[in-house]
Design a protein around this motif. Structure first.
Motif, PDB file in Angstrom:
ATOM      1  N   ASP A   1       0.968  -0.986  -0.025  1.00 52.70           N
ATOM      2  CA  ASP A   1       0.168   0.262  -0.118  1.00 52.70           C
ATOM      3  C   ASP A   1       0.992   1.215  -0.017  1.00 52.70           C
ATOM      4  O   ASP A   1       1.245   1.724   0.998  1.00 52.70           O
ATOM      5  CB  ASP A   1      -0.927   0.015   1.259  1.00 52.70           C
ATOM      6  CG  ASP A   1      -2.104   1.026   1.148  1.00 52.70           C
ATOM      7  OD1 ASP A   1      -2.248   1.641   0.214  1.00 52.70           O
ATOM      8  OD2 ASP A   1      -2.690   1.309   2.148  1.00 52.70           O
ATOM      9  N   PRO A   2       1.083   1.668  -1.256  1.00 54.36           N
ATOM     10  CA  PRO A   2       2.485   2.411  -1.214  1.00 54.36           C
ATOM     11  C   PRO A   2       2.144   4.081  -1.047  1.00 54.36           C
ATOM     12  O   PRO A   2       1.121   4.380  -1.121  1.00 54.36           O
ATOM     13  CB  PRO A   2       3.019   2.453  -2.679  1.00 54.36           C
ATOM     14  CG  PRO A   2       1.665   1.938  -3.540  1.00 54.36           C
ATOM     15  CD  PRO A   2       0.903   1.255  -2.445  1.00 54.36           C
ATOM     16  N   THR A   3       3.153   4.701  -0.620  1.00 61.82           N
ATOM     17  CA  THR A   3       3.237   6.289  -0.539  1.00 61.82           C
ATOM     18  C   THR A   3       4.410   6.822  -1.291  1.00 61.82           C
ATOM     19  O   THR A   3       5.544   6.284  -1.667  1.00 61.82           O
ATOM     20  CB  THR A   3       3.764   6.408   0.925  1.00 61.82           C
ATOM     21  OG1 THR A   3       2.539   5.880   1.751  1.00 61.82           O
ATOM     22  CG2 THR A   3       4.047   7.974   1.132  1.00 61.82           C
ATOM     23  N   VAL A   4       4.005   7.988  -1.890  1.00 56.94           N
ATOM     24  CA  VAL A   4       4.903   8.742  -2.738  1.00 56.94           C
ATOM     25  C   VAL A   4       5.267   9.951  -1.870  1.00 56.94           C
ATOM     26  O   VAL A   4       4.596  10.699  -1.341  1.00 56.94           O
ATOM     27  CB  VAL A   4       4.347   9.176  -4.286  1.00 56.94           C
ATOM     28  CG1 VAL A   4       5.139  10.106  -4.933  1.00 56.94           C
ATOM     29  CG2 VAL A   4       4.042   7.982  -4.817  1.00 56.94           C
ATOM     30  N   TYR A   5       6.585  10.381  -2.069  1.00 57.35           N
ATOM     31  CA  TYR A   5       7.163  11.469  -1.022  1.00 57.35           C
ATOM     32  C   TYR A   5       7.811  12.460  -2.376  1.00 57.35           C
ATOM     33  O   TYR A   5       8.339  12.352  -3.422  1.00 57.35           O
ATOM     34  CB  TYR A   5       8.526  11.052  -0.469  1.00 57.35           C
ATOM     35  CG  TYR A   5       9.404  12.452   0.017  1.00 57.35           C
ATOM     36  CD1 TYR A   5       9.343  12.711   1.290  1.00 57.35           C
ATOM     37  CD2 TYR A   5      10.509  12.778  -0.737  1.00 57.35           C
ATOM     38  CE1 TYR A   5      10.071  13.932   1.656  1.00 57.35           C
ATOM     39  CE2 TYR A   5      11.274  13.836  -0.512  1.00 57.35           C
ATOM     40  CZ  TYR A   5      10.960  14.408   0.809  1.00 57.35           C
ATOM     41  OH  TYR A   5      11.921  15.425   1.203  1.00 57.35           O
TER      42      TYR A   5
ATOM     43  N   HIS B   1      -0.948   7.169  -1.036  1.00 53.59           N
ATOM     44  CA  HIS B   1      -0.612   7.991   0.309  1.00 53.59           C
ATOM     45  C   HIS B   1       0.590   8.899  -0.205  1.00 53.59           C
ATOM     46  O   HIS B   1       1.378   8.828  -1.057  1.00 53.59           O
ATOM     47  CB  HIS B   1      -0.360   7.305   1.555  1.00 53.59           C
ATOM     48  CG  HIS B   1      -1.262   6.034   1.696  1.00 53.59           C
ATOM     49  ND1 HIS B   1      -2.590   6.332   1.927  1.00 53.59           N
ATOM     50  CD2 HIS B   1      -1.051   4.777   1.468  1.00 53.59           C
ATOM     51  CE1 HIS B   1      -3.264   5.287   2.181  1.00 53.59           C
ATOM     52  NE2 HIS B   1      -2.372   4.324   1.802  1.00 53.59           N
ATOM     53  N   TYR B   2       0.482   9.988   0.649  1.00 56.72           N
ATOM     54  CA  TYR B   2       1.659  11.380   0.231  1.00 56.72           C
ATOM     55  C   TYR B   2       2.190  11.609   1.368  1.00 56.72           C
ATOM     56  O   TYR B   2       1.598  11.970   2.385  1.00 56.72           O
ATOM     57  CB  TYR B   2       1.178  12.448  -0.212  1.00 56.72           C
ATOM     58  CG  TYR B   2       0.404  11.975  -1.594  1.00 56.72           C
ATOM     59  CD1 TYR B   2       1.176  11.913  -2.728  1.00 56.72           C
ATOM     60  CD2 TYR B   2      -1.046  12.135  -1.918  1.00 56.72           C
ATOM     61  CE1 TYR B   2       0.754  11.682  -4.027  1.00 56.72           C
ATOM     62  CE2 TYR B   2      -1.633  12.122  -3.402  1.00 56.72           C
ATOM     63  CZ  TYR B   2      -0.714  11.736  -4.370  1.00 56.72           C
ATOM     64  OH  TYR B   2      -1.198  11.421  -5.562  1.00 56.72           O
ATOM     65  N   TRP B   3       3.505  11.670   1.288  1.00 54.05           N
ATOM     66  CA  TRP B   3       4.453  12.317   2.334  1.00 54.05           C
ATOM     67  C   TRP B   3       5.063  13.420   1.587  1.00 54.05           C
ATOM     68  O   TRP B   3       5.735  13.302   0.819  1.00 54.05           O
ATOM     69  CB  TRP B   3       5.528  11.220   2.748  1.00 54.05           C
ATOM     70  CG  TRP B   3       6.776  11.658   3.681  1.00 54.05           C
ATOM     71  CD1 TRP B   3       6.671  12.909   4.361  1.00 54.05           C
ATOM     72  CD2 TRP B   3       7.971  10.751   3.709  1.00 54.05           C
ATOM     73  NE1 TRP B   3       7.858  12.882   5.035  1.00 54.05           N
ATOM     74  CE2 TRP B   3       8.662  11.630   4.585  1.00 54.05           C
ATOM     75  CE3 TRP B   3       8.451   9.922   3.314  1.00 54.05           C
ATOM     76  CZ2 TRP B   3       9.900  11.335   5.235  1.00 54.05           C
ATOM     77  CZ3 TRP B   3       9.731   9.427   3.850  1.00 54.05           C
ATOM     78  CH2 TRP B   3      10.429  10.177   4.675  1.00 54.05           C
ATOM     79  N   VAL B   4       4.782  14.642   2.103  1.00 56.76           N
ATOM     80  CA  VAL B   4       5.146  15.884   1.392  1.00 56.76           C
ATOM     81  C   VAL B   4       6.315  16.545   2.150  1.00 56.76           C
ATOM     82  O   VAL B   4       6.370  16.438   3.553  1.00 56.76           O
ATOM     83  CB  VAL B   4       4.164  16.829   1.278  1.00 56.76           C
ATOM     84  CG1 VAL B   4       2.923  16.146   0.444  1.00 56.76           C
ATOM     85  CG2 VAL B   4       3.502  17.126   2.486  1.00 56.76           C
ATOM     86  N   ALA B   5       7.197  17.465   1.681  1.00 49.46           N
ATOM     87  CA  ALA B   5       8.292  18.049   2.250  1.00 49.46           C
ATOM     88  C   ALA B   5       7.980  19.630   2.232  1.00 49.46           C
ATOM     89  O   ALA B   5       7.728  20.143   1.057  1.00 49.46           O
ATOM     90  CB  ALA B   5       9.717  17.722   1.659  1.00 49.46           C
ATOM     91  N   GLN B   6       7.934  20.341   3.253  1.00 47.20           N
ATOM     92  CA  GLN B   6       8.110  21.814   3.316  1.00 47.20           C
ATOM     93  C   GLN B   6       8.648  22.288   4.503  1.00 47.20           C
ATOM     94  O   GLN B   6       7.962  22.016   5.664  1.00 47.20           O
ATOM     95  CB  GLN B   6       6.681  22.414   3.073  1.00 47.20           C
ATOM     96  CG  GLN B   6       6.746  23.873   3.101  1.00 47.20           C
ATOM     97  CD  GLN B   6       5.231  24.610   2.942  1.00 47.20           C
ATOM     98  OE1 GLN B   6       4.261  23.636   2.488  1.00 47.20           O
ATOM     99  NE2 GLN B   6       5.133  25.675   2.664  1.00 47.20           N
TER     100      GLN B   6
ATOM    101  N   ALA C   1      -2.459  14.285   3.140  1.00 53.67           N
ATOM    102  CA  ALA C   1      -1.006  14.199   3.326  1.00 53.67           C
ATOM    103  C   ALA C   1      -0.895  12.954   4.480  1.00 53.67           C
ATOM    104  O   ALA C   1      -1.712  13.445   5.788  1.00 53.67           O
ATOM    105  CB  ALA C   1       0.116  15.130   3.405  1.00 53.67           C
ATOM    106  N   VAL C   2      -0.326  11.827   4.523  1.00 49.11           N
ATOM    107  CA  VAL C   2       0.051  11.222   5.692  1.00 49.11           C
ATOM    108  C   VAL C   2       1.216  11.479   6.672  1.00 49.11           C
ATOM    109  O   VAL C   2       1.402  11.222   7.725  1.00 49.11           O
ATOM    110  CB  VAL C   2      -0.185   9.636   5.226  1.00 49.11           C
ATOM    111  CG1 VAL C   2       1.401   9.221   4.841  1.00 49.11           C
ATOM    112  CG2 VAL C   2      -0.488   8.812   6.488  1.00 49.11           C
ATOM    113  N   ALA C   3       1.942  12.348   5.839  1.00 51.82           N
ATOM    114  CA  ALA C   3       3.273  12.641   6.562  1.00 51.82           C
ATOM    115  C   ALA C   3       3.711  14.083   6.166  1.00 51.82           C
ATOM    116  O   ALA C   3       3.567  14.403   4.742  1.00 51.82           O
ATOM    117  CB  ALA C   3       4.305  11.721   6.456  1.00 51.82           C
ATOM    118  N   LYS C   4       4.412  14.947   6.797  1.00 45.61           N
ATOM    119  CA  LYS C   4       5.024  16.061   6.345  1.00 45.61           C
ATOM    120  C   LYS C   4       6.410  16.170   7.028  1.00 45.61           C
ATOM    121  O   LYS C   4       6.634  16.227   8.071  1.00 45.61           O
ATOM    122  CB  LYS C   4       4.346  17.242   6.608  1.00 45.61           C
ATOM    123  CG  LYS C   4       4.805  18.422   6.321  1.00 45.61           C
ATOM    124  CD  LYS C   4       4.106  19.846   6.975  1.00 45.61           C
ATOM    125  CE  LYS C   4       4.985  21.210   6.696  1.00 45.61           C
ATOM    126  NZ  LYS C   4       4.426  22.289   7.320  1.00 45.61           N
TER     127      LYS C   4
END
Length: 258
Positions: free
Chosen positions: A84-88, A110-115, A126-129
């Protein structure tokens, strides 16, 4: 409720007691088995940088690594493998990634974003930041949802996290059984035991003793690293539980939830 994750290219720079740790499964900074072994109680987030790598829970989309278009193919490949993948990616690239999935009519991951704004709040969707970067210290920090699909084993009962009710976590070696008393037996209720592998696949033999029937029941379960946990309900008449690894010298974590 949220959690904190450390990630970096050098595992030795990350705290060994981190709730979650992120490391690489491929590329120039791929972590070794020893690197992962530094974090026996952490939830592990395994990151791929190449879209051709059929491994990991997260694909790293940024210059020099995977592209937004390639992320769609990687997600499809990982889903075929049962993940069940995530993209960063950073927040400025996020719309491009989402558009790539929309154009291909593929359900979004699912999304892991960077800011790097220091704000420990999860953006909608987003599931993670990743909110903090410190190259000198050698790690990044992310705020993570209480449950990360594809990374955490069971909603609300994350292996290794603070929701563990009883300190029954142990590292087992080949053919070294651990026997303990079911904590619910004295209370007249049930409890739940979670089995999760720290480093790789393992076959685990679980024997439960019923004090009403005066008999042992033995069942084998297969657990896998990050996402293959087995949840076992232990009724009140289960007085003792014996657990040992029967295939492969792989440490296994035990959580008993009363």
């Amino acid at each position: 409720m949220t959690r904190t994750m450390y990630d970096g290219v050098d595992a030795s720079r990350l705290p060994a007691n981190a709730q979650l740790v992120g490391g690489y499964v491929d590329g120039a900074y791929a972590w070794s088995a020893a690197d992962w072994a530094r974090f026996p109680r952490s939830v592990k987030v395994r990151i791929a940088v190449f879209s051709s790598t059929n491994d990991g829970e997260v694909l790293d989309v940024e210059p020099g690594n995977a592209t937004p278009a390639e992320s769609v193919d990687w997600v499809l490949m990982r889903r075929r493998a049962g993940a069940d993948p995530t993209v960063y990616m950073n927040t400025s690239t996020w719309p491009t990634v989402r558009s790539a999935f929309s154009a291909r009519k593929v359900a979004e991951p699912h999304y892991w974003v960077a800011q790097y704004d220091g704000i420990t709040a999860l953006p909608a969707g987003a599931v993670a930041k990743q909110y903090y970067n410190n190259n000198q210290a050698g790690y990044d920090l992310s705020v993570v949802a209480d449950y990360w699909p594809g990374v955490d084993s069971t909603p609300g009962t994350t292996f290794g996290a603070s929701l563990r009710r009883n300190d029954m976590h142990v590292d087992l070696k080949l053919n070294t059984p651990v026997v303990f008393t079911n904590p619910a037996a004295a209370l007249g209720g049930t409890s739940t035991m979670l089995l999760a592998s720290d480093f790789g696949d393992a076959t685990v033999r679980v024997a439960t003793f019923s004090f009403k029937q005066h008999a042992w029941t033995v069942v084998e379960h297969t657990v896998t690293a990050n996402g293959g946990a087995v949840s076992l309900s232990l009724p009140a008449d289960t007085n003792k539980v014996s657990v040992n690894v029967t295939a492969g010298d792989v440490p296994v974590g035990l959580d008993v939830l009363a």
